[in-house]
Design a protein around this motif. Structure first.
Motif, mmCIF file in Angstrom:
data_model
loop_
_atom_site.group_PDB
_atom_site.id
_atom_site.type_symbol
_atom_site.label_atom_id
_atom_site.label_comp_id
_atom_site.label_asym_id
_atom_site.label_seq_id
_atom_site.Cartn_x
_atom_site.Cartn_y
_atom_site.Cartn_z
ATOM 1 N N ALA B 165 26.286 110.885 34.841
ATOM 2 C CA ALA B 165 25.231 111.590 34.097
ATOM 3 C C ALA B 165 24.620 110.692 33.026
ATOM 4 O O ALA B 165 23.403 110.628 32.865
ATOM 5 N N LEU B 166 25.471 109.984 32.293
ATOM 6 C CA LEU B 166 24.995 109.174 31.166
ATOM 7 C C LEU B 166 24.338 107.865 31.599
ATOM 8 O O LEU B 166 23.637 107.224 30.822
ATOM 9 N N SER B 167 24.591 107.441 32.839
ATOM 10 C CA SER B 167 24.087 106.141 33.296
ATOM 11 C C SER B 167 22.653 106.192 33.794
ATOM 12 O O SER B 167 22.030 105.152 34.013
ATOM 13 N N GLY B 168 22.133 107.402 34.040
ATOM 14 C CA GLY B 168 20.798 107.518 34.619
ATOM 15 C C GLY B 168 20.791 107.519 36.136
ATOM 16 O O GLY B 168 19.763 107.788 36.761
ATOM 17 N N VAL B 169 21.929 107.260 36.766
ATOM 18 C CA VAL B 169 21.952 107.074 38.220
ATOM 19 C C VAL B 169 21.595 108.355 38.975
ATOM 20 O O VAL B 169 21.072 108.297 40.087
ATOM 21 N N MET B 170 21.841 109.520 38.343
ATOM 22 C CA MET B 170 21.569 110.784 39.041
ATOM 23 C C MET B 170 20.071 111.030 39.249
ATOM 24 O O MET B 170 19.693 111.882 40.035
ATOM 25 N N TYR B 171 19.247 110.278 38.513
ATOM 26 C CA TYR B 171 17.797 110.416 38.680
ATOM 27 C C TYR B 171 17.203 109.299 39.541
ATOM 28 O O TYR B 171 16.006 109.039 39.480
ATOM 29 N N THR B 172 18.041 108.599 40.316
ATOM 30 C CA THR B 172 17.486 107.549 41.182
ATOM 31 C C THR B 172 17.365 108.003 42.629
ATOM 32 O O THR B 172 16.708 107.347 43.419
ATOM 33 N N ALA B 173 18.025 109.095 42.987
ATOM 34 C CA ALA B 173 17.901 109.616 44.347
ATOM 35 C C ALA B 173 17.103 110.913 44.285
ATOM 36 O O ALA B 173 16.933 111.507 43.225
ATOM 37 N N GLY B 174 16.621 111.343 45.464
ATOM 38 C CA GLY B 174 15.922 112.619 45.519
ATOM 39 C C GLY B 174 14.438 112.490 45.268
ATOM 40 O O GLY B 174 13.899 111.395 45.120
ATOM 41 N N ALA B 175 13.797 113.630 45.223
ATOM 42 C CA ALA B 175 12.338 113.683 45.161
ATOM 43 C C ALA B 175 11.843 113.642 43.715
ATOM 44 O O ALA B 175 12.553 114.050 42.802
ATOM 45 N N PRO B 176 10.615 113.158 43.518
ATOM 46 C CA PRO B 176 10.034 113.154 42.165
ATOM 47 C C PRO B 176 10.036 114.576 41.608
ATOM 48 O O PRO B 176 9.635 115.511 42.304
ATOM 49 N N GLY B 177 10.489 114.740 40.384
ATOM 50 C CA GLY B 177 10.509 116.065 39.775
ATOM 51 C C GLY B 177 11.663 116.938 40.215
ATOM 52 O O GLY B 177 11.839 118.038 39.706
ATOM 53 N N GLY B 178 12.444 116.477 41.189
ATOM 54 C CA GLY B 178 13.559 117.279 41.682
ATOM 55 C C GLY B 178 14.764 117.230 40.754
ATOM 56 O O GLY B 178 14.778 116.469 39.783
ATOM 57 N N ASP B 179 15.751 118.063 41.058
ATOM 58 C CA ASP B 179 16.987 118.070 40.272
ATOM 59 C C ASP B 179 17.679 116.706 40.384
ATOM 60 O O ASP B 179 17.516 116.007 41.374
ATOM 61 N N PRO B 180 18.475 116.361 39.355
ATOM 62 C CA PRO B 180 19.300 115.156 39.486
ATOM 63 C C PRO B 180 20.295 115.334 40.634
ATOM 64 O O PRO B 180 20.595 116.464 41.020
ATOM 65 N N ILE B 181 20.791 114.235 41.160
ATOM 66 C CA ILE B 181 21.701 114.287 42.308
ATOM 67 C C ILE B 181 22.990 113.536 41.992
ATOM 68 O O ILE B 181 22.968 112.349 41.674
ATOM 69 N N ARG B 182 24.100 114.266 42.092
ATOM 70 C CA ARG B 182 25.428 113.687 41.882
ATOM 71 C C ARG B 182 25.830 112.921 43.141
ATOM 72 O O ARG B 182 25.732 113.444 44.241
ATOM 73 N N PHE B 183 26.266 111.671 42.971
ATOM 74 C CA PHE B 183 26.726 110.879 44.111
ATOM 75 C C PHE B 183 28.151 111.296 44.486
ATOM 76 O O PHE B 183 28.993 111.461 43.607
#
Lengths: 418, 418
Positions: B165-183
């Motif tokens: 969560a703190l690294s920003g990585v959850m916002y690198t996958a998925g669609a623009p504007g979509g929810d963050p994604i947990r790896f």
């Protein structure tokens, strides 16, 4: 040894004095040599003068006198990729397709401790700069190859998305039955260089004991698939535990990513103690005695209901407030940050795990790039010298490490070897 | 040196002869010492007899005489987590909260090259087994700490999801504007140990040159955030390039994940040559001359249309057929594999990057776990010895490395120190 001497030594990187010849391009290989440079090794980046050097010099966007631009506007503009990956390296141009280019390379290789390449499997040998060629002039050399599928592997183009697809990693995120998910963080590219550096350093330790160098061979697919196999995804599947559970993990409930008023938060409460902390933070301490939520087994059985209640509590509060309430009760929780925010975390900046990129002519850029995320008590790991322009150190390296005279250098330049 | 001697030496790991004291638990720390063990170091896993040892001994599922079970059914059952992470290590029990436990630990530490711990920051010092304590009895020791936020960092529980969560990585996958994604691949846990091993080995190389040991300090958050900062996400954002694009990448079109009849395929065709290969594979070579698709700029402008056409072509064909057609035209393409399939890729198994896990009593398990994904020409990296049960090597280590007599060992056992 006096304190002053210790302090001086601690200014050096732990790999001070090692010389690395760097035949890598793009991302995977250059990240390996970036780490070695950050650890204090002298990294000599060998670039093809005919093709304009490392392909990542031509990755848009660029940075120059006009700031950040999609197209190159001046000769001194440098791609953001190269500003990050080229730091603390020296650049020499060398056309390895010419016999005299190979000759110069092998002369430089005589004095090198380490060579790193990431051509497709077999290409370095065909060029005459493979392990056997270098070993013939430098028997104790450590020679590392990073390729898509290993030294004996196929020659298929190993792009990050291909490696991700074959590793199984795309089916570890997202909802059960949902589409596979491509990671934006290029884990297909970035794990192999880490293992390659481990391999090179282990081989160096081995050389101290045996006197012998060796070939170190790392595959991008093997690196990522190996890491994938650490979580017992297999065993989960066999025992009926779902592999993909979306942003919540029912078997660890309460556990997941929840929407707050202004973003998302992550929360991990798999134990009784943490779960009760969550209930107190929500202002519902009585859930700790609730028939459905009192024990781990019950929380797992009623995970959707529990996660729904947490979602209702969080959605109208600012994420900072949700995290503060959970943290006050000792529950592991964090705001889910966007990359731009995460890369400017003051703690991460203070440890130089992320640093600001500099341009060789235009100085500070405001753009962030990787530091070496390892702190040493008696040495310094740092990436503090801007990336070189193509061939910036050609003369210096030819006359220094290569021992070439000015006349020879002029001639090499004239014939397009450098 | 004769050929026979070389062959014998090549049977050893590159770190043969190094002794590692392993104070780690859970995942991040144990993966670091697993790699060191796989590289040939002697790893002594120190476990608390009072708490039942490493917490991952109690991670469901287990493997035993009945095969894979969610609950433990016999004393010799072992968690799948431990079967993977404990391989090639020796286990000694030691209660570090007792003064005599610390005393035994420091006696073992005198002969150790390396100590690795992953307590929360400050805990090792409080227990009296921190760097200063060990250095007092072994000045040249290399002491590595892996923690959530670094040696000076907070003491917040550093769980994988929190670090993600703190690294920003959850916002690198998925669609623009979509929810963050947990790896699902726990990158928050698994990068720090790789950097810690790099740090330990760099410190070992440094010790050969300077004679001095040191403290190596790696943060889980710093490791992941640093890797995140390699891709110029920042620069993309500033120049208007979207950071998240879902499973397709319009700026590299044709590029993405596409649905086939029986699964998904990945395809990377960012150059003119690759794009034309895609068109030929689709049986539409004329697209190569089409106004909308002939050049990279045009393909990027018409990316949705291009990706729609590829989707239509692929959706009625088996994924193997789509990949074969693309590969025949030289286009980088691959089937998107599920983890169970990926972990059994014959090439990956042949290179021992993934290996079958064994149980100390019940032998072959059919479950896969990580090998060391590095091949050495003059040494062997392997994880071929099953994980030990709790304290399995206590007597052997106390009398061997520790030099304790049988009477002393009996007494330590009686008083619950071991």
């Amino acid at each position: 040894m006096t304190t002053t001497q210790q302090t001086d030594a601690a200014q050096n990187g732990p790999l001070e004095g090692l010389v690395v010849l760097d035949l890598t391009t793009a991302l995977a290989g250059p990240y390996a040599t970036l780490l070695l440079a950050g650890l204090g090794a002298t990294v000599v980046k060998v670039e093809n003068p005919a093709s304009g050097g490392d392909s990542s010099r031509n990755n848009s966007p660029y940075f120059g006198g006009l700031g950040l631009t999609l197209d190159r506007t001046a000769d001194t503009d440098m791609s953001v990729s190269m500003m990050g990956r080229g730091r603390n390296k020296k650049s020499i141009t060398l056309d390895l397709k010419q016999a005299r280019g190979r000759e110069v390379f092998l002369r430089l290789a005589r004095g090198a401790d380490i060579v790193v390449e990431n051509y497709a499997a077999g290409t370095a040998d065909r060029l005459g700069v493979g392990y056997d060629d270098v070993r013939a002039v430098n028997p104790s050399v450590i020679y590392a190859s990073i390729s898509g599928f290993g030294a004996q592997g196929g020659t298929g183009k190993a792009m990050d998305s291909i490696i991700q697809a074959l590793s199984g990693v795309m089916y570890t995120a997202g909802a059960p039955g949902g589409d596979p998910i491509r990671f934006g963080l290029p884990v297909g590219d970035l794990l192999a260089p880490l293992y390659a550096v481990v391999g090179v350093l282990a081989a160096k330790v081995n050389r101290e004991a045996t006197g012998r160098g060796q070939h170190v061979d790392v595959s991008m697919l093997g690196a990522l698939t190996s890491l994938m196999s650490i979580e017992p995804f297999d065993a989960f599947a066999e025992t009926g535990l779902p592999l993909r559970t979306g942003n919540e993990v029912p078997r660890l409930a309460p556990f997941g990513i929840f929407r707050a008023k202004d973003g998302f938060i992550a929360l991990c409460g798999p134990t009784d103690t943490f779960a009760r902390g969550v209930f107190r933070a929500m202002g519902r301490p009585e859930f700790g005695e609730d028939e459905d939520f009192a024990t781990r087994d019950r929380r797992v059985r009623h995970a959707s209901e529990l996660h729904r209640l947490i979602g209702e509590w969080a959605r109208d509060l600012p994420r900072a407030e949700v995290v503060a309430a959970l943290s006050a009760q000792g529950v592991p929780a964090a705001e889910v940050l966007e990359p731009a925010e995460a890369l400017r975390n003051p703690d991460v900046l203070a440890r130089e795990e992320v640093v600001e990129l500099g341009h060789p002519q235009h100085g500070a850029t405001g753009l962030m790039g990787p530091g070496v995320p390892i702190r040493f008590s008696e040495a310094s790991a740092r990436l503090d010298r801007p990336a070189p322009h193509l061939g910036e150190h050609t003369d210096e390296l030819l006359s220094g490490i290569g021992g070439y005279g000015q006349g020879e250098i002029a001639e090499l330049r004239k014939s397009g070897v450098v």
